[in-house]
Design a protein around this motif. Structure first.
Motif, PDB file in Angstrom:
ATOM      1  N   ILE A  21       3.906 -45.958  17.642  1.00 36.58           N
ATOM      2  CA  ILE A  21       4.797 -45.934  16.480  1.00 36.58           C
ATOM      3  C   ILE A  21       4.271 -46.847  15.380  1.00 36.58           C
ATOM      4  O   ILE A  21       4.742 -46.782  14.237  1.00 36.58           O
ATOM      5  CB  ILE A  21       6.233 -46.345  16.845  1.00 36.58           C
ATOM      6  CG1 ILE A  21       6.285 -47.791  17.358  1.00 36.58           C
ATOM      7  CG2 ILE A  21       6.831 -45.378  17.857  1.00 36.58           C
ATOM      8  CD1 ILE A  21       7.707 -48.336  17.489  1.00 36.58           C
ATOM      9  N   PHE A  22       3.282 -47.675  15.705  1.00 34.07           N
ATOM     10  CA  PHE A  22       2.679 -48.556  14.711  1.00 34.07           C
ATOM     11  C   PHE A  22       1.385 -47.974  14.142  1.00 34.07           C
ATOM     12  O   PHE A  22       0.686 -48.645  13.386  1.00 34.07           O
ATOM     13  CB  PHE A  22       2.416 -49.933  15.321  1.00 34.07           C
ATOM     14  CG  PHE A  22       3.669 -50.593  15.835  1.00 34.07           C
ATOM     15  CD1 PHE A  22       4.650 -51.019  14.949  1.00 34.07           C
ATOM     16  CD2 PHE A  22       3.883 -50.755  17.193  1.00 34.07           C
ATOM     17  CE1 PHE A  22       5.823 -51.617  15.413  1.00 34.07           C
ATOM     18  CE2 PHE A  22       5.046 -51.351  17.665  1.00 34.07           C
ATOM     19  CZ  PHE A  22       6.018 -51.781  16.773  1.00 34.07           C
ATOM     20  N   ASP A  23       1.065 -46.740  14.508  1.00 33.49           N
ATOM     21  CA  ASP A  23      -0.114 -46.099  13.934  1.00 33.49           C
ATOM     22  C   ASP A  23       0.115 -45.877  12.441  1.00 33.49           C
ATOM     23  O   ASP A  23       1.234 -45.595  12.000  1.00 33.49           O
ATOM     24  CB  ASP A  23      -0.372 -44.762  14.633  1.00 33.49           C
ATOM     25  CG  ASP A  23      -1.773 -44.239  14.382  1.00 33.49           C
ATOM     26  OD1 ASP A  23      -2.623 -44.378  15.284  1.00 33.49           O
ATOM     27  OD2 ASP A  23      -2.024 -43.693  13.284  1.00 33.49           O
ATOM     28  N   SER A  24      -0.946 -45.974  11.651  1.00 34.15           N
ATOM     29  CA  SER A  24      -0.805 -45.789  10.198  1.00 34.15           C
ATOM     30  C   SER A  24      -0.338 -44.376   9.845  1.00 34.15           C
ATOM     31  O   SER A  24       0.228 -44.158   8.776  1.00 34.15           O
ATOM     32  CB  SER A  24      -2.125 -46.097   9.483  1.00 34.15           C
ATOM     33  OG  SER A  24      -3.096 -45.103   9.747  1.00 34.15           O
ATOM     34  N   ALA A  25      -0.541 -43.419  10.754  1.00 42.18           N
ATOM     35  CA  ALA A  25      -0.012 -42.073  10.534  1.00 42.18           C
ATOM     36  C   ALA A  25       1.502 -42.098  10.423  1.00 42.18           C
ATOM     37  O   ALA A  25       2.103 -41.363   9.628  1.00 42.18           O
ATOM     38  CB  ALA A  25      -0.443 -41.145  11.672  1.00 42.18           C
ATOM     39  N   ILE A  26       2.144 -42.963  11.224  1.00 39.42           N
ATOM     40  CA  ILE A  26       3.596 -43.095  11.232  1.00 39.42           C
ATOM     41  C   ILE A  26       4.063 -44.093  10.178  1.00 39.42           C
ATOM     42  O   ILE A  26       5.005 -43.839   9.416  1.00 39.42           O
ATOM     43  CB  ILE A  26       4.098 -43.553  12.616  1.00 39.42           C
ATOM     44  CG1 ILE A  26       3.606 -42.606  13.722  1.00 39.42           C
ATOM     45  CG2 ILE A  26       5.617 -43.692  12.617  1.00 39.42           C
ATOM     46  CD1 ILE A  26       4.126 -41.199  13.599  1.00 39.42           C
ATOM     47  N   MET A  27       3.400 -45.225  10.119  1.00 41.35           N
ATOM     48  CA  MET A  27       3.824 -46.311   9.236  1.00 41.35           C
ATOM     49  C   MET A  27       3.659 -45.962   7.762  1.00 41.35           C
ATOM     50  O   MET A  27       4.502 -46.311   6.927  1.00 41.35           O
ATOM     51  CB  MET A  27       3.018 -47.574   9.550  1.00 41.35           C
ATOM     52  CG  MET A  27       3.210 -48.116  10.955  1.00 41.35           C
ATOM     53  SD  MET A  27       4.777 -48.963  11.182  1.00 41.35           S
ATOM     54  CE  MET A  27       4.416 -50.518  10.367  1.00 41.35           C
ATOM     55  N   LEU A  28       2.557 -45.251   7.443  1.00 41.27           N
ATOM     56  CA  LEU A  28       2.207 -45.057   6.038  1.00 41.27           C
ATOM     57  C   LEU A  28       1.919 -43.612   5.662  1.00 41.27           C
ATOM     58  O   LEU A  28       1.652 -43.339   4.479  1.00 41.27           O
ATOM     59  CB  LEU A  28       0.969 -45.909   5.692  1.00 41.27           C
ATOM     60  CG  LEU A  28       1.098 -47.419   5.926  1.00 41.27           C
ATOM     61  CD1 LEU A  28      -0.261 -48.088   5.791  1.00 41.27           C
ATOM     62  CD2 LEU A  28       2.082 -48.014   4.929  1.00 41.27           C
ATOM     63  N   GLY A  29       1.972 -42.686   6.619  1.00 43.75           N
ATOM     64  CA  GLY A  29       1.526 -41.327   6.307  1.00 43.75           C
ATOM     65  C   GLY A  29       0.059 -41.323   5.907  1.00 43.75           C
ATOM     66  O   GLY A  29      -0.387 -40.504   5.099  1.00 43.75           O
ATOM     67  N   ASP A  30      -0.684 -42.240   6.487  1.00 45.36           N
ATOM     68  CA  ASP A  30      -2.070 -42.524   6.103  1.00 45.36           C
ATOM     69  C   ASP A  30      -3.007 -41.745   7.027  1.00 45.36           C
ATOM     70  O   ASP A  30      -3.599 -42.300   7.955  1.00 45.36           O
ATOM     71  CB  ASP A  30      -2.291 -44.041   6.219  1.00 45.36           C
ATOM     72  CG  ASP A  30      -3.678 -44.488   5.838  1.00 45.36           C
ATOM     73  OD1 ASP A  30      -4.391 -43.724   5.171  1.00 45.36           O
ATOM     74  OD2 ASP A  30      -4.056 -45.622   6.212  1.00 45.36           O
ATOM     75  N   THR A  31      -3.104 -40.445   6.782  1.00 49.00           N
ATOM     76  CA  THR A  31      -3.829 -39.558   7.686  1.00 49.00           C
ATOM     77  C   THR A  31      -4.559 -38.494   6.894  1.00 49.00           C
ATOM     78  O   THR A  31      -3.971 -37.846   6.020  1.00 49.00           O
ATOM     79  CB  THR A  31      -2.853 -38.856   8.655  1.00 49.00           C
ATOM     80  OG1 THR A  31      -1.996 -39.823   9.248  1.00 49.00           O
ATOM     81  CG2 THR A  31      -3.594 -38.092   9.732  1.00 49.00           C
TER      82      THR A  31
END
Length: 303
Positions: A21-31
């Motif tokens: 849940i701390f992946d940047s995909a989740i935290m920031l939509g950074d994907t």
């Protein structure tokens, strides 16, 4: 057979696929993302999709710790592992999602705790949402929301931050539940659809927005290549809603459906309100290129 998903070096059953849940995909939509489809179980233009993926990764400073050649090798291994899930007449999506990895909540969103998260998976190519549009054409509608300006985020960087597109699509569907959005930029020029590019045909010339305000789509490039082979003049230019409303033909291009004819724009008939001859020629040429009758494949999914 359970589909397998690749996550950062491991193939796992899709129901076991997890990221933090701390992946940047989740935290920031950074994907960063890419979607490729197969024809006859052969990935279509996979090299071009991977090249664009790495361009996006370069611009966003994400290091996948894999070379493009290795990414291609792993991608093909993922598809081969899942091939038994697809009958000979069925095709699949191949999707890449690559995030910056674990993110530190705080003042500097660029900080990483480790390696990028590399996700690759396949899914059935469901064409039913678009099947009727091949014969009847769809309704293009301009939503109230505008494209994120290229000064803020270059549209050629293909990413998973899709909220702006989703809101625009919602607005278009307030007009027509089956509408397909035609998103404009801040100056009122035609940009793109939530997942594809936009074309029109005027007096025999195939016209499409330049990539100043829209994604440099692989399907867009394919349509232009096919047009060149058929001797159809093309023009990459600035288009206004006026140009679509007064065009002889209009269509969208995207990975799953390839070409989606449009016969209505903001409530007005495009041309004579029927799928046009240039659109049909390009669809036929695309089918010949890939060895699959694209329209027939979609219609066969009706069951």
């Amino acid at each position: 057979m359970t589909r397998l998903v690749y996550i950062s070096g491991e193939l796992v059953p899709e129901h076991e696929a997890r990221i933090s849940i701390f992946d940047s995909a989740i935290m920031l939509g950074d994907t960063m993302t890419e979607s490729t489809r197969t024809f006859r179980h052969i990935p279509f233009k996979l090299d071009e999709h991977i090249e664009r993926l790495y361009q996006s990764l370069k611009l966003t400073r994400i290091d996948p710790q894999m070379s493009p050649a290795e990414m291609k090798r792993v991608t093909l291994e993922v598809f081969e592992a899942n091939r038994p899930n697809y009958a000979p007449h069925e095709d699949a999506w191949i999707v890449h999602n690559i995030s910056r990895g674990l993110s530190v909540a705080g003042a500097d969103p660029t900080k990483q705790l480790g390696a990028a998260t590399v996700m690759i998976f396949t899914q059935p190519m469901n064409l039913l949402p678009w099947v009727d549009f091949y014969s009847k054409g769809c309704h293009g509608v301009t939503p109230m929301s505008r494209m994120v300006p290229s000064q803020s985020l270059d549209p050629r960087i293909k990413n998973r931050s899709r909220l702006a597109y989703t809101l625009a699509e919602m607005e278009a569907k307030l007009v027509d539940p089956q509408a397909q959005s035609v998103i404009l930029d801040l100056d009122g020029h035609v940009a793109e659809n939530k997942g594809g590019n936009i074309f029109c045909v005027s007096k025999g010339v195939l016209r499409t927005p330049s990539t100043v305000n829209c994604l440099a789509g692989v399907s867009r490039a394919t349509a232009l290549e096919l047009a060149k082979g058929l001797g159809i003049p093309t023009e990459e230019t600035s288009l206004l809603p006026y140009d679509l409303a007064t065009a002889d033909e209009m269509f969208f291009t995207s990975t799953p459906y390839c070409i989606m004819p449009a016969t209505k724009f903001n409530g007005l008939a495009v041309g004579d309100g029927k799928v046009g001859p240039v659109t049909k020629r390009l669809l036929a040429a695309w089918s010949e290129l890939v060895g699959v009758d694209i329209v027939a494949q979609a219609e066969a999914q009706r069951g």
